[in-house]
Enzyme design. Structure first.
Site, PDB file in Angstrom:
ATOM      1  CE  LYS A   1      -3.590   2.679   0.669  1.00  0.00           C
ATOM      2  NZ  LYS A   1      -4.515   2.919  -0.448  1.00  0.00           N
TER       3      LYS A   1
ATOM      4  CB  CYS B   1      -3.518   9.432  -3.843  1.00  0.00           C
ATOM      5  SG  CYS B   1      -4.947   9.132  -2.770  1.00  0.00           S
TER       6      CYS B   1
HETATM    7  C1  SIN Z   1      -6.440   5.749  -1.520  1.00  0.00           C
HETATM    8  O1  SIN Z   1      -5.847   5.279  -0.540  1.00  0.00           O
HETATM    9  O2  SIN Z   1      -7.254   6.669  -1.400  1.00  0.00           O
HETATM   10  C2  SIN Z   1      -6.184   5.202  -2.882  1.00  0.00           C
HETATM   11  C3  SIN Z   1      -4.765   5.372  -3.241  1.00  0.00           C
HETATM   12  C4  SIN Z   1      -4.578   5.898  -4.607  1.00  0.00           C
HETATM   13  O3  SIN Z   1      -5.514   6.040  -5.375  1.00  0.00           O
HETATM   14  O4  SIN Z   1      -3.445   6.201  -4.947  1.00  0.00           O
END
Ligand code: SIN
Length: 308
Positions: free
Chosen positions: A44, A127
């Site tokens: 992540k 993001c």
């Molecule tokens: C998120 O955590 O909001 C998604 C991450 C991303 O789209 O890069």
């Protein structure tokens, strides 16, 4: 069928892997990817400290795709740095996704994870889900400035995760900036930002953050993903390793990404829907297509799209 690939100097036993964000936040999720038939473990996107992310509901899957506004929930870079040596026992490359809410945060997260030498670092420039924070990948000057500083900190091959672009002028400008920054790979695309999915029965948005606006993923974004893979493949003359992400639900989708120029392919929404068993199914379906078409490996089909 040989689905192994060379990607940015790293050997992957399979061209398939998770997209950053999909089932890769916790130790359990990362270890499940280690045991699954994923060619790499992608973390992540990590920030310097633990983040809980946006309020629930923040992910919704529906026929044809998904919408999310997770808000970068993650354990924090020091926690991933501590986990990384354990993940090595699975014998596959680890790709660390790095994010931040400021330049200082990007640098701090990158410094913490680089210290334990992941195989690759993927810088998340895209993001769409942090209120008040625009997607950096839509600002060439800001991206250039950030990558210049990250270059000093990241001592393993560094690539970027880009947002979808909808006009060649933006792809041209971004490619020129990335060439100057000396990135090792390009990952396209992140979710299509700031979509809105409505439940007509309840007369409301399906997710809570940002008034219901969020990143779209899954089958419906495949044409946008393929267009970006193809555009960057051509802009770099086929010499830039490309991670194709977006709309990968079947082996045929993986094949299409390969034809457009992807060296390896990431799976997001389908992984969320099916769990880590998705890799085995995609591998089987892709192998059947490649064999039927006379290819000996996934690498053989790379970039072979015919233009009419
Ligand atoms: C998120 O955590 O909001 C998604 C991450 C991303 O789209 O890069």
């Amino acid at each position: 069928m040989d689905l192994s690939v060379e990607f940015a100097g790293v050997r992957l036993a399979s061209c398939l892997m998770n997209a950053a964000g999909a089932l890769c936040v916790t130790r359990d999720e990362l270890e499940a990817l280690g045991r699954a038939r994923s060619g790499a473990i992608v973390t992540k996107s990590m920030t310097p400290a633990l983040r809980r992310g946006n309020p629930d509901p923040r992910y919704h899957s529906f026929p044809g795709g998904s919408i999310n506004s997770m808000g970068l929930p993650n354990l924090g870079a020091p926690a991933y740095a501590a986990l990384l040596p354990d993940l090595r026992r699975f014998g596959k490359p680890v790709i660390a996704s790095v994010a931040g809410l400021s330049t200082a945060e990007f640098l701090e997260a990158a410094r913490a994870i680089t210290a334990v030498r992941p195989d690759l670092v993927e810088v998340n420039l895209s993001c769409p889900n942090i209120p008040g924070k625009p997607q950096i990948g839509y600002d060439v000057q800001a991206s250039r400035a950030l990558l210049r500083q990250l270059r000093e900190v990241v001592t393993v091959p560094m690539g970027v995760k880009l947002p979808p672009y909808f006009d060649p002028v933006h792809q041209d400008a971004t490619a020129a900036m990335l060439r100057e920054a000396g990135v090792a790979f390009v990952s396209v695309i992140n979710s299509v930002g700031n979509g809105l999915v409505v439940d007509p029965e309840r007369e409301c948005a399906v997710i809570k953050p940002k008034g219901g606006f969020g990143g779209l993923g899954g089958a419906m974004i495949k044409p946008v993903a393929l267009a970006n893979v193809r555009a960057f493949w051509k802009l770099f003359g086929g010499r830039m390793p490309i991670l194709g992400t977006g709309g990968v639900v079947s082996g045929a989708d993986v094949f299409e990404h390969g034809l457009c120029g992807a060296s390896a392919v990431q799976v997001g929404t389908a992984l969320m829907d099916e769990g880590v068993g998705v890799f085995e199914r995609l591998e089987r379906e892709l192998g059947e297509i490649l064999a039927r078409k006379g290819y000996r490996s996934f690498e053989d089909c790379r970039g072979k799209l015919r233009e009419l």
